[in-house]
Design an enzyme around this catalytic site. Structure first.
Site, short mmCIF file in Angstrom:
data_model
loop_
_atom_site.label_atom_id
_atom_site.label_comp_id
_atom_site.label_asym_id
_atom_site.label_seq_id
_atom_site.Cartn_x
_atom_site.Cartn_y
_atom_site.Cartn_z
N CYS A 160 0.83 -1.21 0.00
CA CYS A 160 0.00 0.00 0.00
C CYS A 160 0.86 1.26 0.00
CB CYS A 160 -0.94 -0.01 1.20
SG CYS A 160 -2.01 1.44 1.24
N CYS B 152 -0.47 4.13 2.01
CA CYS B 152 -0.36 3.97 3.47
C CYS B 152 1.09 4.20 3.92
CB CYS B 152 -0.76 2.56 3.91
SG CYS B 152 -2.21 1.90 3.12
N ASP B 153 2.06 3.66 3.18
CA ASP B 153 3.44 3.59 3.69
C ASP B 153 4.45 4.46 2.93
OD1 ASP B 153 2.55 1.75 5.55
OD2 ASP B 153 2.83 0.06 4.18
#
Ligand code: FAD
Ligand code: NAP
Length: 314
Positions: free
Chosen positions: A136, A139-140
């Protein structure tokens, strides 16, 4: 722990689930929607949606899904944060059980459980997952400011991830197993025009390399699939974007699935092989895994379920 009874149970809160909810609520069916572990579905993993009709400017996925949720709630969809873990399709009403030990009794079900990211399946991938390996980017990606990262895959997700990562990373290497990308042409053009990105063609990762203390990815061993040549690439992070698999584990042996696990629906319909159970969105057989297609099939599933319920009542 609670017992719920409903005319129509919707499993999943992506575009398919919310749209099914909107249509079922407007038909007066008082639907119950179980949202699963990813409220809002896959679109919450992207920050820029350009192809969902109705918006001139690119939309943030989480915002778009929040708006869809609000619309469904306003129309009367009841939503529960829970995950279905088993389903009895052998008789009506159908019975589902859940992670929170709830029991759901439903006259009809719309399955909209979508799909989840696929991994490469290497042992070393398992070891460094969460320690430099992610699926992701939104997300990261933030953790890789001024670092070197790689993206594995050649589809739309891989290209979007790579472009998104250029906002943070020093350099992004896209590693693709063929010599042409699967992603649409507009995304490809954007990728090739970005000077922070390079592409390694005809290449696969044969091993993820890193340190044990602290556990951290430091690089990749890469194999050229045409020449067999091995090389090393130093990276701080890698994002796997090699497609998705349908979330149908719960429905195995309960409904007819295709060889690769998608729910089989009748042609031009969302009806499964069990009367009263419908599938919508990425989880069903079909070629196009797009939000607007998922929303469209959510609508079809709800209309079909309504017809089924009213003919049953008669
Ligand atoms: P999903 O969005 O996958 O939602 C599935 C839902 O089911 C989730 O809420 C999950 O919590 C729930 N669920 C799963 N299992 C259970 C269970 N056992 N019990 C209860 N609930 C469960 N498409 C576009 O058209 N435009 C784009 O720009 C675009 N960008 C994308 C970017 C990324 C990074 C990704 C990964 C996909 C993108 N897509 C895009 C594709 C799009 O996201 C999907 O086609 C769409 O989300 C499918 O919707 P869905 O409702 O079928 O399933
Ligand atoms: P995808 O289109 O299936 O692409 C997966 C990519 O990973 C392909 O390039 C594939 O290579 C590669 N791959 C698969 N298995 C691999 C392995 N074991 N090792 C190395 N590479 C591997 O998946 P996606 O990109 O996640 O997209 C899923 C769906 O969502 C698509 O329908 C896509 O159009 C849609 N989506 C749309 C948008 C958008 O419209 N903007 C954005 C994101 C996603 P090959 O090409 O060789 O098969």
């Amino acid at each position: 722990m609670a017992d719920y009874k409903t005319k129509i149970l919707i499993i999943g809160s992506g575009p398919a689930g919310y749209t099914a909810g909107i249509y079922a609520a407007r038909a007066g069916l008082k639907p119950l929607l179980v949202s699963g572990n990813q409220p809002g579905g896959q679109l919450t993993m992207t920050t820029s949606i350009e192809n969902f009709p109705g918006f001139k400017d690119p939309q943030d996925g989480t915002m778009l899904m929040e708006t869809m949720k609000e619309q469904a709630l306003a129309l009367g969809v009841e939503m529960i944060n829970d995950r279905i873990t088993s389903v009895d399709t052998s008789k009506r009403p159908f019975i589902c059980e859940s992670e929170n030990n709830n029991r759901y009794e439903a006259d009809s079900i719309i399955i909209a459980t979508g799909s989840s990211a696929r991994w490469l399946g290497l042992e070393s991938e398992e070891k460094f997952r969460g320690f430099g390996i992610s699926a992701c980017a939104t997300c990261d990606g933030f953790f890789y400011r001024n670092k070197d990262v790689a993206v594995i895959g050649g589809g739309n997700t891989a290209i979007e991830d790579a472009l998104y990562l250029t906002n943070f990373a020093k350099h992004v290497t896209v590693i693709h197993r063929r010599d042409e990308l699967r992603a649409d042409k507009a995304s490809q053009q954007r990728l090739f025009a970005n000077e922070k990105v390079s592409v390694m063609w005809d290449s696969v990762v044969s091993e993820f390399i890193g340190t044990d203390q602290p556990k951290s990815l430091t690089g990749l061993k890469i194999k050229n699939v045409k020449t067999g040549e091995l090389s090393d690439l130093t990276v701080d992070g890698v994002f796997i974007a090699v497609g998705h698999h349908p979330n149908t584990e719960v429905f195995k042996d309960k409904l007819e699935l295709s060889e690769d696990g998608y729910i089989q629906c009748k042609p031009d319909s969302c009806e499964t092989n069990i009367k009263g159970i419908y599938a919508a969105g990425d989880v069903r057989n079909g070629n196009w895994r797009q939000a607007v297609v998922a929303a469209g099939s959510g609508c079809v599933a709800a209309l079909e379920a309504e017809k089924f319920l009213s003919s049953n009542e008669k």
